[in-house]
Write a protein that holds these residues in place. Structure first.
Motif, mmCIF file in Angstrom:
data_model
loop_
_atom_site.group_PDB
_atom_site.id
_atom_site.type_symbol
_atom_site.label_atom_id
_atom_site.label_comp_id
_atom_site.label_asym_id
_atom_site.label_seq_id
_atom_site.Cartn_x
_atom_site.Cartn_y
_atom_site.Cartn_z
ATOM 1 N N UNK A 78 0.815 -1.212 0.000
ATOM 2 C CA UNK A 78 0.000 0.000 0.000
ATOM 3 C C UNK A 78 0.854 1.270 0.000
ATOM 4 N N UNK A 79 2.026 1.202 0.604
ATOM 5 C CA UNK A 79 2.926 2.361 0.587
ATOM 6 C C UNK A 79 3.400 2.659 -0.833
ATOM 7 N N UNK A 80 3.777 1.614 -1.555
ATOM 8 C CA UNK A 80 4.215 1.788 -2.948
ATOM 9 C C UNK A 80 3.052 2.280 -3.810
ATOM 10 N N UNK A 81 1.874 1.692 -3.619
ATOM 11 C CA UNK A 81 0.709 2.094 -4.401
ATOM 12 C C UNK A 81 0.341 3.550 -4.156
ATOM 13 N N UNK A 82 0.512 4.024 -2.931
ATOM 14 C CA UNK A 82 0.216 5.424 -2.641
ATOM 15 C C UNK A 82 1.118 6.348 -3.451
ATOM 16 N N UNK A 83 2.397 6.035 -3.485
ATOM 17 C CA UNK A 83 3.346 6.853 -4.265
ATOM 18 C C UNK A 83 2.956 6.828 -5.742
ATOM 19 N N UNK A 84 2.620 5.644 -6.240
ATOM 20 C CA UNK A 84 2.217 5.521 -7.646
ATOM 21 C C UNK A 84 0.930 6.289 -7.914
ATOM 22 N N UNK A 85 0.004 6.295 -6.947
ATOM 23 C CA UNK A 85 -1.272 6.996 -7.133
ATOM 24 C C UNK A 85 -1.052 8.489 -7.363
ATOM 25 N N UNK A 86 -0.073 9.061 -6.687
ATOM 26 C CA UNK A 86 0.233 10.485 -6.876
ATOM 27 C C UNK A 86 0.724 10.732 -8.300
ATOM 28 N N UNK A 87 1.590 9.845 -8.785
ATOM 29 C CA UNK A 87 2.114 9.977 -10.151
ATOM 30 C C UNK A 87 0.997 9.811 -11.183
ATOM 31 N N UNK A 88 0.148 8.819 -10.975
ATOM 32 C CA UNK A 88 -0.944 8.576 -11.922
ATOM 33 C C UNK A 88 -1.919 9.752 -11.928
ATOM 34 N N UNK A 89 -2.231 10.291 -10.758
ATOM 35 C CA UNK A 89 -3.132 11.459 -10.673
ATOM 36 C C UNK A 89 -2.549 12.636 -11.448
ATOM 37 N N UNK A 90 -1.232 12.801 -11.375
ATOM 38 C CA UNK A 90 -0.560 13.888 -12.110
ATOM 39 C C UNK A 90 -0.598 13.632 -13.615
ATOM 40 N N UNK A 91 -0.316 12.402 -14.015
ATOM 41 C CA UNK A 91 -0.297 12.055 -15.440
ATOM 42 C C UNK A 91 -1.685 12.216 -16.065
ATOM 43 N N UNK A 92 -2.724 11.824 -15.338
ATOM 44 C CA UNK A 92 -4.100 11.886 -15.858
ATOM 45 C C UNK A 92 -4.748 13.256 -15.661
ATOM 46 N N UNK A 93 -4.028 14.178 -15.022
ATOM 47 C CA UNK A 93 -4.545 15.532 -14.782
ATOM 48 C C UNK A 93 -5.862 15.488 -13.997
#
Length: 312
Positions: A78-93
């Protein structure tokens, strides 16, 4: 193939109970108060009794002592997924007033209302401690980081009510689990009549949970389901990235095969049922949260058998 057919059978059992809740909700059997009452009965009464009944009946001191070290796997995932979620949110605007909800639903799953029922239906009572280990990490993440992120969407940046947070983390299900573990470790035996009471009341957990999900799906409205970047991003996190990451973490480990299967399935459960409630409380986009809970719940009925097939 036999395991796949068993998975299909288990999912159909779950789908049947969800359908009951859905149909009854469409016939106006439930209002908002009765829906909240069902959730309260499950989380504050039936589930704690279920923990006490099952763990004290089916598990030994040795088995329970071996569980806790493996808590690191869901925490790391879940820690790794949280970091990835921030990146995905940025990529998808993802727009700012939905970012917190998007991120929380991306990396936190529904481990009780759906996860518990699915695993018990597929693997039986032996899966319960593994479900609860994952639940310990999941509920802590949601009621701390998840609530903070959702509150940020509603304009309450940096605000976190620690008293309320601790109350939610140390909830009746977790306290029931902890009490059962302590009693087993201390070799305490409760009177048979009390264990029978726990068993009967605990038996309400799975059917009421599934009826609650059916009500939630009916209230959210299937016609409101959309496939856009806000939805597809969450689906990517819940059903592709989360189980893939968990598989990479647990498959090389020496933990029991059943524990690996439970952790992978738990990671791929729908979005957290509490997300719309918290979103409404903090002034975030509760409609978006409700639609995502409904959408991920429906699609999980397709994803679960596929995961079972891939794991065998």
């Amino acid at each position: 193939m036999a395991m796949f057919l068993h998975a299909i059978s288990g999912v159909l059992v779950i789908l049947g109970m969800i359908a009951v809740g859905y149909v009854l909700a469409k016939r106006n059997w439930f209002d908002e108060a009765s829906t909240k009452l069902i959730a309260k009965i499950v989380t504050q009464l039936a589930l704690p009794c279920y923990m006490l009944s099952t763990i004290m009946t089916d598990f030994s001191t040795k088995e329970l002592k071996a569980l806790l070290p493996d808590l690191k796997f869901p925490v790391l995932s879940m820690s790794v997924l949280f970091v990835v979620s921030i990146l995905v949110a940025h990529i998808l605007h993802i727009r700012r007033n939905r970012q917190g909800l998007f991120e929380s639903m991306f990396f936190i799953s529904n481990t009780v209302f759906v996860g518990l029922a699915v695993n018990v239906a597929l693997f039986g009572q032996k899966s319960l401690p593994y479900v609860l280990v994952y639940y310990m990490a999941n509920t802590t993440f949601f009621w701390t980081l998840g609530v903070y992120l959702i509150g940020r969407d509603g304009g309450q940046r940096g605000h976190l009510n620690w008293r309320q947070t601790l109350k939610q983390i140390f909830s009746p299900p977790l306290l029931g689990f902890a009490l059962a573990v302590v009693l087993v470790l201390l070799h305490v035996k409760l009177p048979p009549f009390l264990m029978a009471d726990f068993g009967y009341i605990g038996g309400l957990t799975i059917p009421l949970s599934m009826i609650f999900i059916g009500i939630s799906v009916a209230n959210a409205g299937i016609t409101h389901i959309r496939f856009n970047r806000y939805n597809l991003g969450v689906l990517f996190g819940r059903f592709l990235l989360a189980p893939a990451l968990m598989s990479l973490l647990v498959l090389p480990s020496s933990m029991p095969v059943l524990m690996k299967q439970v952790f992978i399935l738990q990671s791929a459960m729908p979005a957290m049922t509490n997300a719309p409630v918290v979103a409404k409380l903090y002034g975030a986009d509760s409609d978006y949260a409700a639609i995502m809970v409904a959408e991920t719940t429906i699609l999980s009925l397709v994803v679960i058998p596929i995961l079972i097939l891939l794991m065998n």
